[in-house]
Design a protein around this motif. Structure first.
Motif, PDB file in Angstrom:
ATOM      1  N   PRO A  28      31.533 -34.191  -2.252  1.00  0.00           N
ATOM      2  CA  PRO A  28      30.767 -34.528  -1.314  1.00  0.00           C
ATOM      3  C   PRO A  28      31.374 -35.806  -0.441  1.00  0.00           C
ATOM      4  O   PRO A  28      30.788 -37.587  -0.634  1.00  0.00           O
ATOM      5  CB  PRO A  28      30.049 -34.044  -1.007  1.00  0.00           C
ATOM      6  N   SER A  29      30.503 -36.549   0.875  1.00  0.00           N
ATOM      7  CA  SER A  29      30.625 -37.439   1.299  1.00  0.00           C
ATOM      8  C   SER A  29      29.531 -38.581   0.866  1.00  0.00           C
ATOM      9  O   SER A  29      29.273 -39.503   0.672  1.00  0.00           O
ATOM     10  CB  SER A  29      30.671 -37.758   3.377  1.00  0.00           C
ATOM     11  N   SER A  30      28.500 -38.371   0.387  1.00  0.00           N
ATOM     12  CA  SER A  30      27.214 -38.163  -0.409  1.00  0.00           C
ATOM     13  C   SER A  30      27.939 -39.427  -1.595  1.00  0.00           C
ATOM     14  O   SER A  30      26.907 -39.831  -2.048  1.00  0.00           O
ATOM     15  CB  SER A  30      26.080 -37.781  -0.355  1.00  0.00           C
ATOM     16  N   GLN A  31      28.775 -38.604  -2.270  1.00  0.00           N
ATOM     17  CA  GLN A  31      28.957 -39.454  -3.353  1.00  0.00           C
ATOM     18  C   GLN A  31      30.143 -40.348  -3.515  1.00  0.00           C
ATOM     19  O   GLN A  31      30.802 -40.024  -4.421  1.00  0.00           O
ATOM     20  CB  GLN A  31      29.710 -37.855  -4.954  1.00  0.00           C
ATOM     21  N   THR A  32      30.581 -40.633  -2.059  1.00  0.00           N
ATOM     22  CA  THR A  32      32.232 -41.179  -2.324  1.00  0.00           C
ATOM     23  C   THR A  32      32.243 -42.445  -2.997  1.00  0.00           C
ATOM     24  O   THR A  32      33.008 -42.466  -4.065  1.00  0.00           O
ATOM     25  CB  THR A  32      32.192 -41.343  -1.275  1.00  0.00           C
ATOM     26  N   GLY A  33      30.819 -43.545  -3.306  1.00  0.00           N
ATOM     27  CA  GLY A  33      30.877 -44.586  -3.854  1.00  0.00           C
ATOM     28  C   GLY A  33      30.808 -43.819  -5.354  1.00  0.00           C
ATOM     29  O   GLY A  33      31.737 -44.909  -5.879  1.00  0.00           O
ATOM     30  N   ALA A  34      30.266 -43.482  -5.731  1.00  0.00           N
ATOM     31  CA  ALA A  34      29.999 -43.319  -7.557  1.00  0.00           C
ATOM     32  C   ALA A  34      31.746 -42.555  -7.679  1.00  0.00           C
ATOM     33  O   ALA A  34      32.120 -42.573  -8.664  1.00  0.00           O
ATOM     34  CB  ALA A  34      28.688 -42.327  -7.869  1.00  0.00           C
ATOM     35  N   ALA A  35      32.382 -41.412  -6.893  1.00  0.00           N
ATOM     36  CA  ALA A  35      33.098 -41.189  -7.082  1.00  0.00           C
ATOM     37  C   ALA A  35      34.453 -41.587  -7.525  1.00  0.00           C
ATOM     38  O   ALA A  35      35.814 -42.091  -8.729  1.00  0.00           O
ATOM     39  CB  ALA A  35      33.784 -39.611  -6.072  1.00  0.00           C
ATOM     40  N   THR A  36      34.977 -42.252  -6.837  1.00  0.00           N
ATOM     41  CA  THR A  36      35.967 -43.481  -5.965  1.00  0.00           C
ATOM     42  C   THR A  36      35.456 -44.523  -7.637  1.00  0.00           C
ATOM     43  O   THR A  36      36.170 -45.120  -7.792  1.00  0.00           O
ATOM     44  CB  THR A  36      35.773 -44.670  -4.797  1.00  0.00           C
ATOM     45  N   GLY A  37      34.302 -45.014  -7.467  1.00  0.00           N
ATOM     46  CA  GLY A  37      34.516 -45.845  -8.938  1.00  0.00           C
ATOM     47  C   GLY A  37      34.520 -45.469 -10.083  1.00  0.00           C
ATOM     48  O   GLY A  37      35.368 -46.419 -10.455  1.00  0.00           O
ATOM     49  N   MET A  38      34.186 -44.488 -10.762  1.00  0.00           N
ATOM     50  CA  MET A  38      34.174 -44.117 -11.681  1.00  0.00           C
ATOM     51  C   MET A  38      35.795 -44.036 -11.648  1.00  0.00           C
ATOM     52  O   MET A  38      36.571 -44.255 -12.899  1.00  0.00           O
ATOM     53  CB  MET A  38      34.069 -42.366 -11.563  1.00  0.00           C
ATOM     54  N   ASN A  39      36.929 -43.484 -10.456  1.00  0.00           N
ATOM     55  CA  ASN A  39      37.980 -43.474 -10.576  1.00  0.00           C
ATOM     56  C   ASN A  39      38.681 -44.688 -11.074  1.00  0.00           C
ATOM     57  O   ASN A  39      39.338 -45.447 -11.097  1.00  0.00           O
ATOM     58  CB  ASN A  39      38.470 -43.105  -9.288  1.00  0.00           C
ATOM     59  N   ALA A  40      38.148 -46.259  -9.971  1.00  0.00           N
ATOM     60  CA  ALA A  40      38.840 -47.125 -10.126  1.00  0.00           C
ATOM     61  C   ALA A  40      38.308 -48.041 -11.501  1.00  0.00           C
ATOM     62  O   ALA A  40      39.258 -48.198 -12.177  1.00  0.00           O
ATOM     63  CB  ALA A  40      38.252 -48.208  -9.570  1.00  0.00           C
ATOM     64  N   ASN A  41      36.802 -47.167 -12.556  1.00  0.00           N
ATOM     65  CA  ASN A  41      36.689 -47.785 -13.822  1.00  0.00           C
ATOM     66  C   ASN A  41      38.285 -46.968 -14.304  1.00  0.00           C
ATOM     67  O   ASN A  41      38.247 -47.704 -15.598  1.00  0.00           O
ATOM     68  CB  ASN A  41      35.342 -47.122 -14.044  1.00  0.00           C
ATOM     69  N   ILE A  42      38.327 -45.741 -14.244  1.00  0.00           N
ATOM     70  CA  ILE A  42      39.448 -44.976 -15.499  1.00  0.00           C
ATOM     71  C   ILE A  42      40.924 -45.776 -15.798  1.00  0.00           C
ATOM     72  O   ILE A  42      41.272 -45.783 -16.156  1.00  0.00           O
ATOM     73  CB  ILE A  42      39.103 -43.727 -14.988  1.00  0.00           C
ATOM     74  N   ARG A  43      40.387 -46.083 -14.366  1.00  0.00           N
ATOM     75  CA  ARG A  43      41.833 -46.531 -14.290  1.00  0.00           C
ATOM     76  C   ARG A  43      42.499 -48.409 -14.752  1.00  0.00           C
ATOM     77  O   ARG A  43      42.556 -48.626 -15.880  1.00  0.00           O
ATOM     78  CB  ARG A  43      42.570 -47.434 -12.466  1.00  0.00           C
ATOM     79  N   THR A  44      40.973 -48.705 -14.625  1.00  0.00           N
ATOM     80  CA  THR A  44      40.537 -50.358 -15.500  1.00  0.00           C
ATOM     81  C   THR A  44      40.759 -50.130 -16.624  1.00  0.00           C
ATOM     82  O   THR A  44      41.816 -50.389 -17.524  1.00  0.00           O
ATOM     83  CB  THR A  44      39.127 -50.382 -14.754  1.00  0.00           C
ATOM     84  N   ILE A  45      40.192 -48.375 -17.180  1.00  0.00           N
ATOM     85  CA  ILE A  45      39.558 -48.502 -18.821  1.00  0.00           C
ATOM     86  C   ILE A  45      41.703 -48.100 -19.050  1.00  0.00           C
ATOM     87  O   ILE A  45      41.966 -48.614 -19.929  1.00  0.00           O
ATOM     88  CB  ILE A  45      39.946 -47.335 -19.228  1.00  0.00           C
ATOM     89  N   GLY A  46      42.886 -47.336 -18.211  1.00  0.00           N
ATOM     90  CA  GLY A  46      43.349 -47.185 -18.563  1.00  0.00           C
ATOM     91  C   GLY A  46      44.298 -48.802 -18.870  1.00  0.00           C
ATOM     92  O   GLY A  46      45.580 -48.952 -19.865  1.00  0.00           O
ATOM     93  N   GLY A  47      44.301 -49.421 -17.569  1.00  0.00           N
ATOM     94  CA  GLY A  47      44.880 -50.631 -18.116  1.00  0.00           C
ATOM     95  C   GLY A  47      45.285 -51.536 -19.182  1.00  0.00           C
ATOM     96  O   GLY A  47      46.011 -51.742 -19.466  1.00  0.00           O
ATOM     97  N   ALA A  48      42.989 -51.538 -19.618  1.00  0.00           N
ATOM     98  CA  ALA A  48      43.103 -52.168 -20.844  1.00  0.00           C
ATOM     99  C   ALA A  48      43.847 -51.446 -22.005  1.00  0.00           C
ATOM    100  O   ALA A  48      43.935 -52.638 -23.160  1.00  0.00           O
ATOM    101  CB  ALA A  48      41.611 -52.239 -21.207  1.00  0.00           C
ATOM    102  N   ILE A  49      43.884 -50.403 -22.087  1.00  0.00           N
ATOM    103  CA  ILE A  49      44.306 -49.908 -23.422  1.00  0.00           C
ATOM    104  C   ILE A  49      45.750 -50.323 -22.989  1.00  0.00           C
ATOM    105  O   ILE A  49      46.783 -50.430 -23.828  1.00  0.00           O
ATOM    106  CB  ILE A  49      44.642 -48.541 -22.832  1.00  0.00           C
ATOM    107  N   GLY A  50      46.948 -49.772 -21.780  1.00  0.00           N
ATOM    108  CA  GLY A  50      48.022 -50.174 -21.822  1.00  0.00           C
ATOM    109  C   GLY A  50      48.886 -51.426 -22.037  1.00  0.00           C
ATOM    110  O   GLY A  50      49.261 -51.727 -22.720  1.00  0.00           O
ATOM    111  N   ALA A  51      47.892 -52.651 -21.651  1.00  0.00           N
ATOM    112  CA  ALA A  51      47.925 -53.805 -22.169  1.00  0.00           C
ATOM    113  C   ALA A  51      47.802 -54.702 -24.074  1.00  0.00           C
ATOM    114  O   ALA A  51      48.786 -55.183 -23.753  1.00  0.00           O
ATOM    115  CB  ALA A  51      47.142 -54.962 -20.916  1.00  0.00           C
TER     116      ALA A  51
END
Length: 495
Positions: free
Chosen positions: A389-412
């Protein structure tokens, strides 16, 4: 200072968002090449100076979803200004830092600005009409991706011509001006969610992220089998379980677990985890490979600046791919783009395994990986945006960016462990270690491609939203974004 009463043009709004998000992305990688310089100037140890990266990573991982959620509640443009001011304040403190302790504090303050990513995507969803949103999301994703790589390219020339402190002075000037522009030009959020912040969920999210990322990032130094690393990883896992349980039962969750279970969200987040690991591995270790002295029997003995120039093909191709991604979506769906992007990265990794003896081979592989990043970044964000929903865009995209960061930390971290294992007598890594590392990022990209094939189609996404009762059109005079209700309409003129 008074806001303009008329709505700012979308081009101005996008320019403000691009400046803020692009410079924050640069700060993620701008410091990595100059850590030895900082260590010498501030008279600290190699182990301590690595916290310049770790402190930033931990701070950004905590505040990105939290500020994204607050933005959904109180207004995205307000939290965007707060996030930009945090980046500017951290940059000022870092530029003046007399010792390593103050610099670490400055990097924590800078990390608070990580919320510019989800807030920018949320504002694009609120302000752009249906036929323009996929292209805008794709362009923003391209700018963020290029910003992350541009830090590696520009760090050397800036330090050579000026001083490493200018790596903070320059962002300070630009981001401070961007904060003023955001206050004046970015319209107030027409779409807001209701409720309040779940503080138990916030504390638990912060706790398990710190434990997990600290354990992973320090594992190459402390050892994967050390008690500290195993304890942190166990604490992170326990905190994650507790967080999910608390959020599932909360009337006002920080992150809606129903949203996270949505097929369009969890599959895209899985791709983000795997792809982030591959991307950060190549960001961190391809420059290191080309900087290896030729006396090691491989490498090119390149300077920081020369190594950055070899990364230019990656920046160019990822920017072009990100720009065209949204415009291709009517005929080439976000799901198809995501699978194609991960496939291109797989081919790039495989080419590095078998061909890395000439500079043109490195440049070609980097350019191919850049195409993959450009398509994958744009399509991932578009898929998440359209699934919530549009009212959860910030939380959802923020969590996606966070998960990408977690993956990046693991990969590095895993790449570092592979490359530094069993060094040569002179202390340099063996060529076989880099080859094994390139094979690992190939496998990660291949796994990301398999996960991309699990992402549901646009029609299925809408059907699932309706069944879950979570589909909510944007409460604005603009047309409802196509990414909310189905495939994008043809763009006249993602992520």
């Amino acid at each position: 200072m008074t806001r303009f009463t008329r709505p700012a043009s979308r081009r101005l709004t996008f320019a403000v968002l691009a400046a803020g998000a692009g410079f924050f992305a640069m700060l993620q990688s701008l410091i990595s090449p100059v850590l030895p310089t900082i260590q010498h100037d501030l008279h600290t140890s190699q182990n301590t100076v690595t916290w310049v990266l770790t402190a930033y990573l931990l701070s950004a991982s905590i505040f990105t979803p939290i500020f994204g959620r607050i933005g959904d509640l109180v207004g995205k443009e307000r939290m965007l200004v707060v996030s930009l001011l945090a980046i500017a304040a951290g940059s000022l403190l870092a530029a003046l830092a007399p010792n390593i302790g103050v610099l670490l504090l400055a990097r924590v303050v800078q990390g608070v600005g990580g919320a510019v990513f989800p807030l920018s995507f949320g504002i694009i969803r609120d302000e752009f009409p249906a036929d323009r949103m996929p292209s805008a999301v794709g362009a923003m994703s391209a700018i963020i991706a290029v910003g992350g790589g541009l830090g590696v390219v520009t760090a050397g020339p800036i330090v050579a011509a000026l001083d490493y402190r200018w790596l903070f002075w320059i962002p300070l000037v630009v981001v401070a001006a961007t904060a003023v522009a955001a206050y004046l030009l970015v319209p107030e959020s027409p779409v807001r969610s209701t409720g309040r912040i779940s503080w138990p969920g916030t504390v638990l999210l912060s706790g398990w992220l710190v434990a997990l990322l600290l354990g992973v990032s320090k594992a190459p130094v402390w050892g994967w089998e050390s008690g500290r690393v195993l304890g942190l990883l166990a604490l992170g896992l326990a905190g994650l379980v507790a967080w999910v349980l608390v959020e599932s039962r909360s009337a006002n969750p920080l992150i809606d677990m129903r949203m996270m279970r949505h097929p369009g969200v969890w599959t895209t987040n899985l791709v983000a985890l795997l792809y982030g690991a591959a991307m950060f591995a190549i960001y961190a270790f391809l420059p290191q490979f080309v900087q290896t002295p030729t006396s090691a029997g491989y490498g090119f003995g390149a300077s920081i600046t020369s190594a950055g120039l070899l990364m230019l093909p990656m920046l160019v191709t990822m920017f072009v791919a990100g720009l065209v991604s949204g415009r291709l979506e009517p005929r080439f769906s976000a799901r198809a783009q995501l699978a194609t992007g991960t496939a291109l990265s797989t081919l790039s990794g495989a080419s590095l395994v078998f061909a890395h003896d000439a500079r043109w081979q490195i440049a070609a592989a980097a350019g191919l990986f850049g195409l993959g990043i450009g398509l994958a970044f744009s399509s991932m964000t578009n898929l998440v945006v359209r699934s919530v929903p549009s009212s959860q865009t910030g939380a959802a995209t923020g969590m996606n960016a966070n998960i990408r960061t977690i993956g990046g930390a693991i990969g590095a971290a895993v790449m570092s462990s592979i490359v530094t294992a069993h060094p040569q007598p002179n202390g340099l890594p063996r060529e076989a270690a880099f080859t094994a590392g390139f094979a690992m990022l190939t496998v990660l990209s291949l796994a990301a491609m398999a996960a991309a094939l699990l992402v549901p189609s646009g029609r299925r996404t809408v059907r699932d939203l309706r069944r879950a009762g979570t589909e909510q059109p944007a409460q604005t005079d603009e047309p409802v974004p196509a990414a909310v209700v189905g495939p994008a309409l043809p763009a006249p003129a993602n992520g």
